[in-house]
Design a protein around this motif. Structure first.
Motif, short mmCIF file in Angstrom:
data_model
loop_
_atom_site.label_atom_id
_atom_site.label_comp_id
_atom_site.label_asym_id
_atom_site.label_seq_id
_atom_site.Cartn_x
_atom_site.Cartn_y
_atom_site.Cartn_z
N THR A 88 -2.45 -9.68 -4.11
CA THR A 88 -1.71 -8.59 -4.76
C THR A 88 -2.60 -7.50 -5.33
N LYS A 89 -3.76 -7.84 -5.82
CA LYS A 89 -4.67 -6.84 -6.40
C LYS A 89 -5.61 -6.35 -5.30
N THR A 95 -1.87 -4.39 3.95
CA THR A 95 -0.48 -4.03 4.16
C THR A 95 0.00 -4.67 5.46
N ASN A 122 4.98 -10.13 -2.11
CA ASN A 122 5.65 -8.85 -1.85
C ASN A 122 6.49 -8.36 -3.03
N GLU A 124 5.45 -8.49 -6.12
CA GLU A 124 4.49 -7.81 -6.99
C GLU A 124 3.86 -6.59 -6.31
N THR A 125 3.56 -6.71 -5.03
CA THR A 125 2.95 -5.62 -4.27
C THR A 125 3.70 -5.49 -2.95
N THR A 128 2.85 -6.06 1.35
CA THR A 128 1.55 -6.68 1.58
C THR A 128 1.59 -7.65 2.75
#
Length: 187
Positions: A88-89, A95, A122, A124-125, A128
């Protein structure tokens, strides 16, 4: 924990070919695992993958410096947390990814199934992860590469034993921002 990021599928084919050459040259027939591979074979492995185009995202966590009781006492929770942080980071560098995880590690990572991991990351981000697959590390050279990379990082960064940064130095440029990272989580 380390992830090898391939942006071109052709590079995975090149990796397989280079590892086959390495196997022949070193007569190494077993799975490449950093902790159980002879030093000369490790040297040959890293020399053979040097021309392959991939980036490394890795996270190093010193368990002794973690404040969370749950993360300190439950290895599954710590591994699941580290995996989530790694994915996530990512500064927008991951992607629509096709994630492959060692099938032997699903319980160790606290990952119930592929939908769970996809949903967790996904949320959180967004965007991804496209798919998650669990595979056998004995048959998947990408998973073996990730193990060798994680082992080299561990050996180069460890504090509980004498560190040896020889192999870490070979892969360190692959961890440079913005395409890669080597995150010392507890520093």
């Amino acid at each position: 924990m380390a992830a090898c990021i391939f942006r071109d599928p052709f590079e995975i084919q090149r990796l397989a070919a280079q590892v086959a050459v390495c196997r022949t040259a070193t007569r190494h027939t077993r799975e490449f695992k950093y902790s159980s591979t002879k030093e000369s074979v490790k040297d040959a492995f890293f020399a053979h993958v040097a021309t392959i185009n991939f980036d490394v995202r890795a996270i190093v966590i010193d368990k002794a410096k973690i404040y969370s009781t749950k993360l300190r006492s439950e290895p599954q929770a710590l591994k699941a947390y580290a995996l989530r942080m790694l994915l996530t980071k990512n500064f927008g560098q991951i992607t629509d990814a096709k994630i492959i995880i060692d099938g032997q590690d699903t319980k160790a990572f606290g990952v119930q199934d592929s939908e769970y991991l996809t949903r967790m990351v996904n949320r959180e981000t967004p965007g991804t992860i496209a798919t998650v697959k669990f595979d056998d590390s004995r048959a998947n050279i990408g998973i073996q590469l990730a193990d060798m990379i994680a082992g080299a990082i561990n050996r180069g960064c460890r504090t509980h034993k004498k560190a040896n940064p020889k192999h870490l130095a070979l892969i360190r440029p692959r961890t440079y921002y913005p395409t890669g990272t080597l995150w010392h989580f507890c520093k």
